[in-house]
Design a protein around this motif. Structure first.
Motif, mmCIF file in Angstrom:
data_model
loop_
_atom_site.group_PDB
_atom_site.id
_atom_site.type_symbol
_atom_site.label_atom_id
_atom_site.label_comp_id
_atom_site.label_asym_id
_atom_site.label_seq_id
_atom_site.Cartn_x
_atom_site.Cartn_y
_atom_site.Cartn_z
ATOM 1 N N PHE A 32 0.849 -1.184 0.000
ATOM 2 C CA PHE A 32 0.000 0.000 0.000
ATOM 3 C C PHE A 32 0.885 1.234 0.000
ATOM 4 O O PHE A 32 1.852 1.308 0.747
ATOM 5 C CB PHE A 32 -0.880 -0.020 1.259
ATOM 6 N N LEU A 33 0.553 2.204 -0.832
ATOM 7 C CA LEU A 33 1.304 3.453 -0.907
ATOM 8 C C LEU A 33 0.376 4.599 -0.557
ATOM 9 O O LEU A 33 -0.665 4.794 -1.202
ATOM 10 C CB LEU A 33 1.870 3.638 -2.316
ATOM 11 N N ASP A 34 0.716 5.345 0.491
ATOM 12 C CA ASP A 34 -0.072 6.477 0.983
ATOM 13 C C ASP A 34 0.701 7.754 0.662
ATOM 14 O O ASP A 34 1.711 8.051 1.305
ATOM 15 C CB ASP A 34 -0.291 6.311 2.488
ATOM 16 N N LEU A 35 0.232 8.485 -0.352
ATOM 17 C CA LEU A 35 0.900 9.709 -0.780
ATOM 18 C C LEU A 35 0.243 10.925 -0.143
ATOM 19 O O LEU A 35 -0.977 10.969 -0.028
ATOM 20 C CB LEU A 35 0.843 9.831 -2.305
ATOM 21 N N PHE A 36 1.061 11.907 0.237
ATOM 22 C CA PHE A 36 0.602 13.072 0.995
ATOM 23 C C PHE A 36 0.006 12.543 2.303
ATOM 24 O O PHE A 36 -1.116 12.860 2.681
ATOM 25 C CB PHE A 36 -0.441 13.890 0.215
ATOM 26 N N ALA A 37 0.770 11.734 2.995
ATOM 27 C CA ALA A 37 0.274 10.891 4.086
ATOM 28 C C ALA A 37 -0.291 11.652 5.276
ATOM 29 O O ALA A 37 -1.160 11.124 5.970
ATOM 30 C CB ALA A 37 1.381 9.950 4.552
ATOM 31 N N VAL A 57 4.302 8.566 2.498
ATOM 32 C CA VAL A 57 5.152 9.589 1.897
ATOM 33 C C VAL A 57 4.580 10.966 2.200
ATOM 34 O O VAL A 57 3.400 11.222 1.957
ATOM 35 C CB VAL A 57 5.258 9.396 0.363
ATOM 36 N N ASP A 58 5.433 11.834 2.720
ATOM 37 C CA ASP A 58 5.045 13.218 2.982
ATOM 38 C C ASP A 58 6.288 14.081 2.842
ATOM 39 O O ASP A 58 7.403 13.603 3.040
ATOM 40 C CB ASP A 58 4.436 13.358 4.378
ATOM 41 N N ARG A 59 6.099 15.341 2.519
ATOM 42 C CA ARG A 59 7.258 16.227 2.298
ATOM 43 C C ARG A 59 7.688 16.993 3.538
ATOM 44 O O ARG A 59 8.790 17.505 3.622
ATOM 45 C CB ARG A 59 6.974 17.209 1.177
ATOM 46 N N SER A 60 6.828 17.095 4.522
ATOM 47 C CA SER A 60 7.067 17.946 5.679
ATOM 48 C C SER A 60 7.905 17.245 6.751
ATOM 49 O O SER A 60 7.623 16.113 7.134
ATOM 50 C CB SER A 60 5.709 18.347 6.271
ATOM 51 N N LYS A 62 7.985 18.209 9.892
ATOM 52 C CA LYS A 62 7.087 18.071 11.047
ATOM 53 C C LYS A 62 6.104 16.927 10.804
ATOM 54 O O LYS A 62 5.754 16.191 11.724
ATOM 55 C CB LYS A 62 6.345 19.374 11.314
ATOM 56 N N GLY A 63 5.668 16.783 9.562
ATOM 57 C CA GLY A 63 4.790 15.678 9.213
ATOM 58 C C GLY A 63 5.466 14.336 9.448
ATOM 59 O O GLY A 63 4.836 13.385 9.925
ATOM 60 N N MET A 64 6.744 14.246 9.113
ATOM 61 C CA MET A 64 7.478 12.994 9.334
ATOM 62 C C MET A 64 7.593 12.689 10.824
ATOM 63 O O MET A 64 7.512 11.535 11.236
ATOM 64 C CB MET A 64 8.863 13.054 8.682
ATOM 65 N N ASP A 65 7.764 13.733 11.634
ATOM 66 C CA ASP A 65 7.781 13.527 13.086
ATOM 67 C C ASP A 65 6.459 12.929 13.559
ATOM 68 O O ASP A 65 6.428 12.017 14.382
ATOM 69 C CB ASP A 65 8.048 14.844 13.825
ATOM 70 N N VAL A 66 5.357 13.453 13.025
ATOM 71 C CA VAL A 66 4.030 12.945 13.384
ATOM 72 C C VAL A 66 3.887 11.494 12.926
ATOM 73 O O VAL A 66 3.394 10.640 13.674
ATOM 74 C CB VAL A 66 2.921 13.833 12.763
ATOM 75 N N LEU A 67 4.339 11.194 11.716
ATOM 76 C CA LEU A 67 4.252 9.825 11.209
ATOM 77 C C LEU A 67 5.072 8.857 12.061
ATOM 78 O O LEU A 67 4.614 7.751 12.367
ATOM 79 C CB LEU A 67 4.703 9.763 9.748
ATOM 80 N N ARG A 68 6.277 9.266 12.433
ATOM 81 C CA ARG A 68 7.112 8.406 13.294
ATOM 82 C C ARG A 68 6.422 8.154 14.631
ATOM 83 O O ARG A 68 6.415 7.031 15.132
ATOM 84 C CB ARG A 68 8.486 9.033 13.497
ATOM 85 N N ARG A 69 5.851 9.210 15.199
ATOM 86 C CA ARG A 69 5.149 9.073 16.487
ATOM 87 C C ARG A 69 3.958 8.121 16.355
ATOM 88 O O ARG A 69 3.771 7.230 17.177
ATOM 89 C CB ARG A 69 4.689 10.445 16.963
ATOM 90 N N ASN A 70 3.153 8.308 15.308
ATOM 91 C CA ASN A 70 1.988 7.448 15.110
ATOM 92 C C ASN A 70 2.405 6.000 14.848
ATOM 93 O O ASN A 70 1.780 5.067 15.361
ATOM 94 C CB ASN A 70 1.117 7.979 13.976
ATOM 95 N N ARG A 81 6.745 1.808 6.287
ATOM 96 C CA ARG A 81 7.947 2.513 5.833
ATOM 97 C C ARG A 81 7.609 3.981 5.606
ATOM 98 O O ARG A 81 6.548 4.299 5.078
ATOM 99 C CB ARG A 81 8.447 1.919 4.529
ATOM 100 N N LEU A 82 8.530 4.849 5.989
ATOM 101 C CA LEU A 82 8.324 6.286 5.856
ATOM 102 C C LEU A 82 9.316 6.859 4.858
ATOM 103 O O LEU A 82 10.484 6.480 4.852
ATOM 104 C CB LEU A 82 8.490 6.981 7.203
ATOM 105 N N LEU A 83 8.837 7.782 4.047
ATOM 106 C CA LEU A 83 9.697 8.445 3.085
ATOM 107 C C LEU A 83 9.339 9.922 3.047
ATOM 108 O O LEU A 83 8.184 10.284 2.806
ATOM 109 C CB LEU A 83 9.514 7.843 1.682
ATOM 110 N N ARG A 84 10.347 10.743 3.309
ATOM 111 C CA ARG A 84 10.153 12.193 3.177
ATOM 112 C C ARG A 84 10.519 12.572 1.754
ATOM 113 O O ARG A 84 11.670 12.411 1.323
ATOM 114 C CB ARG A 84 11.020 12.951 4.173
ATOM 115 N N ALA A 85 9.529 13.073 1.023
ATOM 116 C CA ALA A 85 9.760 13.447 -0.373
ATOM 117 C C ALA A 85 8.667 14.388 -0.829
ATOM 118 O O ALA A 85 7.507 14.229 -0.475
ATOM 119 C CB ALA A 85 9.767 12.201 -1.260
ATOM 120 N N GLY A 86 9.057 15.368 -1.635
ATOM 121 C CA GLY A 86 8.090 16.225 -2.293
ATOM 122 C C GLY A 86 7.479 15.465 -3.460
ATOM 123 O O GLY A 86 8.150 14.660 -4.109
ATOM 124 N N LEU A 87 6.232 15.726 -3.702
ATOM 125 C CA LEU A 87 5.530 15.003 -4.766
ATOM 126 C C LEU A 87 5.064 15.983 -5.836
ATOM 127 O O LEU A 87 4.752 17.124 -5.521
ATOM 128 C CB LEU A 87 4.337 14.246 -4.181
#
Length: 168
Positions: A32-37, A57-60, A62-70, A81-87
């Motif tokens: 499963f791929l979740d873009l603009f997560a 996948v998210d570009r922010s 701060k967003g990645m911090d939230v994803l790691r916490r969740n 799996r988490l990926l920080r990237a602009g889309l």
């Protein structure tokens, strides 16, 4: 309750429930791929419904911090799996195929056409792509995707796509 980062527009619970009822046949054991997560709600929901792996996948930052916490609080571990990237350009960092791709860009996102074209090669042959967008927009699929249906929920629309069958 999932943490949500600043500037995130979470998908309404009723819309997310509708998406996952429709996608149920593709979830068991899927990639499963979740873009603009954002908070990762879609990816975590997919994992809870049997996906073997979810990429969020998210570009922010701060967003990645939230994803790691969740991810930590939900105990998702290595299956998430988490990926920080602009889309959409960050898609080149991913290796498909993905059985299900869920994309929920900001409603004022200018790159729908490019996003759909770049996601298409990452989609498994019998996979599904769901694009959540504002009702005032109707993104057209590239030649590699077929629009299966659109469902409206207030100002939100879910557009469902599949890879175009190119065999005779």
């Amino acid at each position: 309750m999932l943490a949500v980062g600043p500037g995130t527009r979470p998908t309404e619970a009723r819309v997310r429930e509708a998406v996952f009822q429709i996608l149920e046949p593709w979830l068991d054991g899927c990639r499963f791929l979740d873009l603009f997560a954002g908070s990762g709600a879609a990816g975590f929901e997919a994992l809870s419904r049997g996906a073997r792996e979810a990429w969020l996948v998210d570009r922010s930052g701060k967003g990645m911090d939230v994803l790691r916490r969740n991810r930590r609080e939900l105990g998702a571990g290595e299956s998430c799996r988490l990926l920080r990237a602009g889309l959409p350009r960050g898609l080149e960092k991913l290796n498909g195929p993905f059985d299900v791709v869920y994309a929920d860009p900001p409603y004022d996102f200018p790159g729908y056409t490019e996003l759909l074209a770049l996601v298409s090669p990452l989609l498994a042959t019998d996979g599904r792509l769901v694009l959540e967008h504002a009702s005032r927009r109707e993104p057209e699929p590239p030649p590699t995707l077929d629009l299966l249906e659109r469902r409206r929920y207030g100002d939100s629309v879910l557009s469902f796509f599949a890879r175009r069958n190119t065999s005779p």
